[in-house]
Design an enzyme around this catalytic site. Structure first.
Site, PDB file in Angstrom:
ATOM      1  N   GLY A 102      20.867  32.340  18.097  1.00  0.00           N
ATOM      2  CA  GLY A 102      19.708  32.252  18.967  1.00  0.00           C
ATOM      3  C   GLY A 102      19.589  30.881  19.591  1.00  0.00           C
ATOM      4  O   GLY A 102      20.024  30.638  20.705  1.00  0.00           O
ATOM      5  N   SER A 103      19.044  29.939  18.840  1.00  0.00           N
ATOM      6  CA  SER A 103      18.791  28.607  19.383  1.00  0.00           C
ATOM      7  C   SER A 103      20.072  27.812  19.657  1.00  0.00           C
ATOM      8  O   SER A 103      20.081  26.920  20.500  1.00  0.00           O
ATOM      9  CB  SER A 103      17.897  27.815  18.414  1.00  0.00           C
ATOM     10  OG  SER A 103      16.625  28.422  18.303  1.00  0.00           O
ATOM     11  N   ALA A 142      29.921  23.617  25.050  1.00  0.00           N
ATOM     12  CA  ALA A 142      28.963  23.513  26.148  1.00  0.00           C
ATOM     13  C   ALA A 142      29.628  23.676  27.511  1.00  0.00           C
ATOM     14  O   ALA A 142      29.111  24.372  28.391  1.00  0.00           O
ATOM     15  CB  ALA A 142      28.230  22.175  26.072  1.00  0.00           C
ATOM     16  N   GLN A 161      10.887  23.822  31.499  1.00  0.00           N
ATOM     17  CA  GLN A 161       9.878  24.681  32.130  1.00  0.00           C
ATOM     18  C   GLN A 161       9.623  25.912  31.276  1.00  0.00           C
ATOM     19  O   GLN A 161       8.475  26.349  31.138  1.00  0.00           O
ATOM     20  CB  GLN A 161      10.312  25.117  33.535  1.00  0.00           C
ATOM     21  CG  GLN A 161       9.321  26.108  34.150  1.00  0.00           C
ATOM     22  CD  GLN A 161       9.402  26.222  35.647  1.00  0.00           C
ATOM     23  OE1 GLN A 161       9.472  25.216  36.352  1.00  0.00           O
ATOM     24  NE2 GLN A 161       9.378  27.449  36.170  1.00  0.00           N
ATOM     25  N   GLU A 162      10.666  26.493  30.689  1.00  0.00           N
ATOM     26  CA  GLU A 162      10.464  27.652  29.825  1.00  0.00           C
ATOM     27  C   GLU A 162       9.534  27.296  28.672  1.00  0.00           C
ATOM     28  O   GLU A 162       8.649  28.075  28.308  1.00  0.00           O
ATOM     29  CB  GLU A 162      11.797  28.143  29.278  1.00  0.00           C
ATOM     30  CG  GLU A 162      11.662  29.330  28.336  1.00  0.00           C
ATOM     31  CD  GLU A 162      12.992  29.875  27.845  1.00  0.00           C
ATOM     32  OE1 GLU A 162      12.978  30.670  26.887  1.00  0.00           O
ATOM     33  OE2 GLU A 162      14.042  29.507  28.407  1.00  0.00           O
TER      34      GLU A 162
END
Length: 387
Positions: free
Chosen positions: A139-140, A186, A251-252
């Site tokens: 997830g994260s 990444a 922003q999320e």
């Protein structure tokens, strides 16, 4: 009614146009969506017609330029809309993802052709947007995603799966995080825009995920088995996906914070109103010192949270909201939401644990706020890096 503790407070960025927007949004949510709440909860997802109606009223894509059908505003307008949605107790429409996240990615990284292809439909509500990051095994930790996209001529061939995808059942346009280079972490990530209308070959929607809260909000599993996506649907450059997500995540997290503060305000309003009406031992609950002390605590926490949120909104509007401050906002505001709602529920006593009172739904809905958008444990890690 004004929130106790916020009487007379006006956001420093607020203008008359925000008041007009708030009134329009409040009317839409309370009169056109909330009356269907029980049916939507049984259904497990919102009505498409409600997205179309929101688009018709000009409530979608508020920060998207007018040339693509949007409102031509900025994040403050999105914040007002999301605030009013939570205050109204409306939890079915995934506008936070649809307008608060998806349209932002397209507007920021899309080519002119991509913007004109997808933004008008998202703004009108004819198309519903989603973003696919989270996977069953991760997830994260976004760098560890396993969904692959292999270039084959003019297409990418995608294989893998995503889970906990908001708007997944209804989504027509999906921004999908994939690995285009499995040898890199990444730098091997890219974003593809997938068109899902008609459930094309190689794509399958899985089960509608049952949750302890947010029952009317559409959350699903998505599966990709040699699903072909035109290479022209690459969002930005290949290998730029992780950087793009890191740029958009503040922003999320601010979107999540807006909902958190609105939930605090609603909970304090309801608990204060109940404490004035309900009697115990011959007098209203608010006549008991313990009740007053609890309400004083939650009102203070809500006001501090509101002011912190507004500072973050102003920073974001200036392009100055950094990763660590956004993480602080997500951490502090969602922890505050869960604490405030829990303490307000206690004021309702046994009734607070019944579905008869909205505070019980708010309690169940709040818990996920500390998980999605990056868990609060990850937020602490991000904050610690600047200490």
């Amino acid at each position: 009614m004004p929130t106790p503790g916020l009487d007379g407070y006006v956001e420093p960025w607020r203008k008359p146009e925000h008041d007009d927007l708030a009134e329009l949004a409040r009317t839409f949510f309370t009169k056109e969506v909330v009356p269907h709440a029980e049916r939507l909860e049984r259904q497990g997802h919102p009505d498409r017609e409600h997205y179309r109606r929101a688009g018709e009223l000009g409530l979608l894509g508020l920060s998207i330029p007018e040339e693509y059908g949007g409102g031509g505003g900025d994040f403050t307008h999105e914040a007002v809309l999301l605030h009013e949605q939570t205050l109204a107790g409306e939890g079915s429409l995934g506008i936070a993802v649809h307008s608060g996240i998806v349209t932002g990615y397209l507007n920021e990284y899309g080519t002119e052709e991509q913007k004109r292809r997808w933004l008008p439909g998202l703004v009108s509500g004819e198309l519903i947007g989603a973003i696919g990051m989270t996977e069953p095994d991760g997830g994260s930790d976004l760098q560890s995603i396993r969904t692959r996209a292999v270039r084959d001529g003019d297409d990418y061939v995608v294989s893998g799966s995503k889970t906990f995808i908001t708007n997944g059942i209804l989504a027509d346009v999906l921004i999908l995080a994939v690995k285009t280079d499995t040898s890199a972490r990444a730098h091997g990530m890219s974003l593809l825009v997938c068109e899902l209308t008609g459930d094309p070959e190689g794509f399958r929607r899985g089960r509608k995920i049952e949750k302890i809260g947010l029952h009317s909000n559409d959350t699903a599993e998505l599966f990709f088995d040699d699903f072909r996506v035109p290479a022209a649907n690459l969002l930005g450059a290949e290998g730029a996906g992780f950087i793009q997500m890191m740029q958009q995540l503040p922003q999320e997290r601010l979107v999540i914070g807006v909902g958190a503060v609105a939930a605090m305000q609603r909970a304090v309003e309801m608990a204060t109103g109940y404490a004035k009406e309900r009697t115990a031992f011959g007098k209203p609950l608010i006549g008991h010192q313990n009740t007053r002390m609890v309400l004083a605590d939650v009102a203070t926490r809500t006001r501090v949270s509101r002011i912190f949120l507004d500072d973050c909104i102003q920073r974001h509007a200036r392009g100055e909201l950094d990763v660590s401050t956004a993480a602080m906002a997500k951490l502090y505001l969602t922890e505050g939401q869960c604490e405030v709602v829990d303490r307000c529920l206690q004021i309702f006593g046994g009734y607070g644990y019944t579905t008869e009172y909205p505070i019980s739904k708010m309690y169940a809905d709040a818990r996920v706020q500390k998980i999605y958008g990056g868990t609060n444990e990850i937020m602490k890690e991000l904050i610690s890096r600047v200490l």
